[in-house]
Design a protein around this motif. Structure first.
Motif, short mmCIF file in Angstrom:
data_model
loop_
_atom_site.label_atom_id
_atom_site.label_comp_id
_atom_site.label_asym_id
_atom_site.label_seq_id
_atom_site.Cartn_x
_atom_site.Cartn_y
_atom_site.Cartn_z
N SER A 218 -78.57 -10.01 40.16
CA SER A 218 -78.13 -10.18 41.74
C SER A 218 -79.47 -10.23 42.73
O SER A 218 -79.25 -10.87 43.66
CB SER A 218 -77.25 -9.04 41.90
OG SER A 218 -76.09 -8.88 41.21
N LEU A 236 -72.05 -11.30 44.69
CA LEU A 236 -73.14 -11.11 45.19
C LEU A 236 -73.18 -10.43 46.76
O LEU A 236 -73.81 -9.72 47.08
CB LEU A 236 -73.81 -12.53 45.23
CG LEU A 236 -75.46 -12.53 45.11
CD1 LEU A 236 -76.03 -11.94 44.19
CD2 LEU A 236 -75.96 -14.39 45.33
N TYR A 239 -72.34 -6.91 46.43
CA TYR A 239 -73.66 -6.21 46.08
C TYR A 239 -74.44 -6.07 47.27
O TYR A 239 -75.03 -4.94 47.62
CB TYR A 239 -74.33 -6.98 45.06
CG TYR A 239 -75.70 -6.53 44.55
CD1 TYR A 239 -75.65 -5.31 43.78
CD2 TYR A 239 -76.89 -7.16 45.12
CE1 TYR A 239 -76.89 -4.77 43.41
CE2 TYR A 239 -78.10 -6.44 44.58
CZ TYR A 239 -78.17 -5.41 43.76
OH TYR A 239 -79.32 -4.69 43.48
#
Ligand SMILES: Nc1nc2c(ncn2[C@@H]2O[C@H](COP(=O)(O)OP(=O)(O)OP(=O)(O)O)[C@@H](O)[C@H]2O)c(=O)[nH]1
Length: 337
Positions: A218, A236, A239
């Motif tokens: 990531s 992503l 995150y």
């Protein structure tokens, strides 16, 4: 940070599923295998290896293969893009490398003064090498690192700033710099100093064949070393939102929320030029600031953090006029449960 770790584990599960379903386009292409081989072959032939890492993620951006080829006396770790990293954290990283007896230098490839300083540092290092081994051969340095970390930008800047004859600074001689990873396809050489002659080799970006850690994947995607699609765009985004929510970065955007009408409510026609992008960026920042600062739960708690990220996500989908339940979003939810 326990809450992020746990949320990241969940996201990781989804990442793995996405990775499995995309294995054919995984990053370790035959081209990268060939580049890794070519880099490994040259390591014993060059005088110094400049290992370029991203100053924002100095550990995750390490090219792990180098460890087995190289003693630390022939390696300089370069934390590039220092202008994008937190200044005090970069200082801490420099201390960290010093404690581990690694030569390290933080640099911004786009800053001429900074490149001059780095060149002076390099020349001092080369003089030390010459003392040990005083052959009159030219010195060769090789830039090695993961994709998109700024190797070509660095090679060009060193070539431009280097004290070499004007005729040697051929106008057309430069490495290709691009915001897309994987742009450098072959190994090229640029002269960066005279007396002694120093050459720098620019090489294609290389990655370890197995980047097993989901968090590392990531981080690599967020900093542009691999394509977002290799991790999964939704994972992503989640995150990133979890990191942002747990940091203080969003507080900088407080003043945006004071222009209370909401930037999306402004009439863009009153502005003489097209600042659509600025509107969008400010709108996103304002929305995230409002979402995080008005959230009442304790975000150190995993469930609360996940709930906040869900809320932020929905607000962002609205701003970008995206459907709330797209196929990709549904797939993501399926992986996470
Ligand atoms: N802000 C900032 N951007 C940088 C810096 N160095 C490089 N960049 C940008 O990062 C992007 C990638 O730079 P490149 O030099 O093409 O990276 P590379 O490592 O050669 O990439 P590959 O060809 O994938 O190996 C470009 O958009 C550069 O302008 C830096 O110090 N600061």
């Amino acid at each position: 940070m326990a809450a992020t770790d746990s949320l990241i584990q969940k996201i990781g599960k989804a990442v793995k599923e996405v990775a499995k379903s995309r294995s054919s386009e995984w990053w370790y292409t035959p081209h990268m295998a060939a580049a890794s081989h070519a880099v490994a072959e040259r390591i014993p032939l060059v005088d110094l290896v400049l290992e370029v890492r991203d100053a924002r993620i100095p550990l995750s951006s390490e090219y792990l293969q180098l460890r087995k080829f190289l003693s630390s006396s022939r390696r300089i770790i370069l934390l590039n893009k220092m202008d994008l990293a937190n200044r005090s954290q970069t200082k801490e990283w420099m201390r960290f490398f010093e404690e581990h007896r690694c030569m390290a230098f933080a640099v911004n490839s786009h800053n001429r003064d900074n490149i001059k300083e780095f060149l002076t540092f390099l020349q001092a290092r080369v003089r030390e090498l010459k003392k040990k081994d005083d052959h009159s051969h030219a010195i060769t340095l090789m830039l090695v690192g993961i994709p998109n970390v700024g190797k070509s930008a660095l090679a060009n800047s060193l070539h431009q700033v280097g004290r070499i004859a004007a005729a040697e600074k051929g106008r057309l001689k430069h490495s290709v710099v691009s915001p897309q990873p994987g742009e450098t396809k072959s190994i090229g050489s640029l002269k960066i100093a005279s007396h002694p002659n120093i050459y720098v080799l620019d090489t294609p970006g290389v990655l370890h064949p197995n980047v097993a850690d989901d968090e590392v994947c990531s981080k690599l995607a967020l900093t542009g070393a691999i394509k977002d699609t290799l991790v999964g765009e939704i994972e992503l985004a989640r995150y990133f939102l979890s990191i942002l929510s747990l940091s203080d970065e969003y507080r900088k955007w407080e003043k945006l929320s004071l222009t209370n009408e909401g930037i999306s409510g402004l009439d863009k026609k009153q502005y003489p030029t097209d600042h659509t992008q600025d509107f969008m960026v400010n709108n996103v920042r304002q929305t995230l600031y409002n979402a995080i600062s008005s959230f009442t739960g304790c975000i150190e708690n995993t469930e609360n953090l996940a709930r906040l990220v869900d809320e932020e996500f929905e607000f962002l989908l609205k701003i970008f006029h995206l459907p709330l339940k797209s196929e990709a979003f549904n797939n993501y939810c399926r992986f996470c449960t």
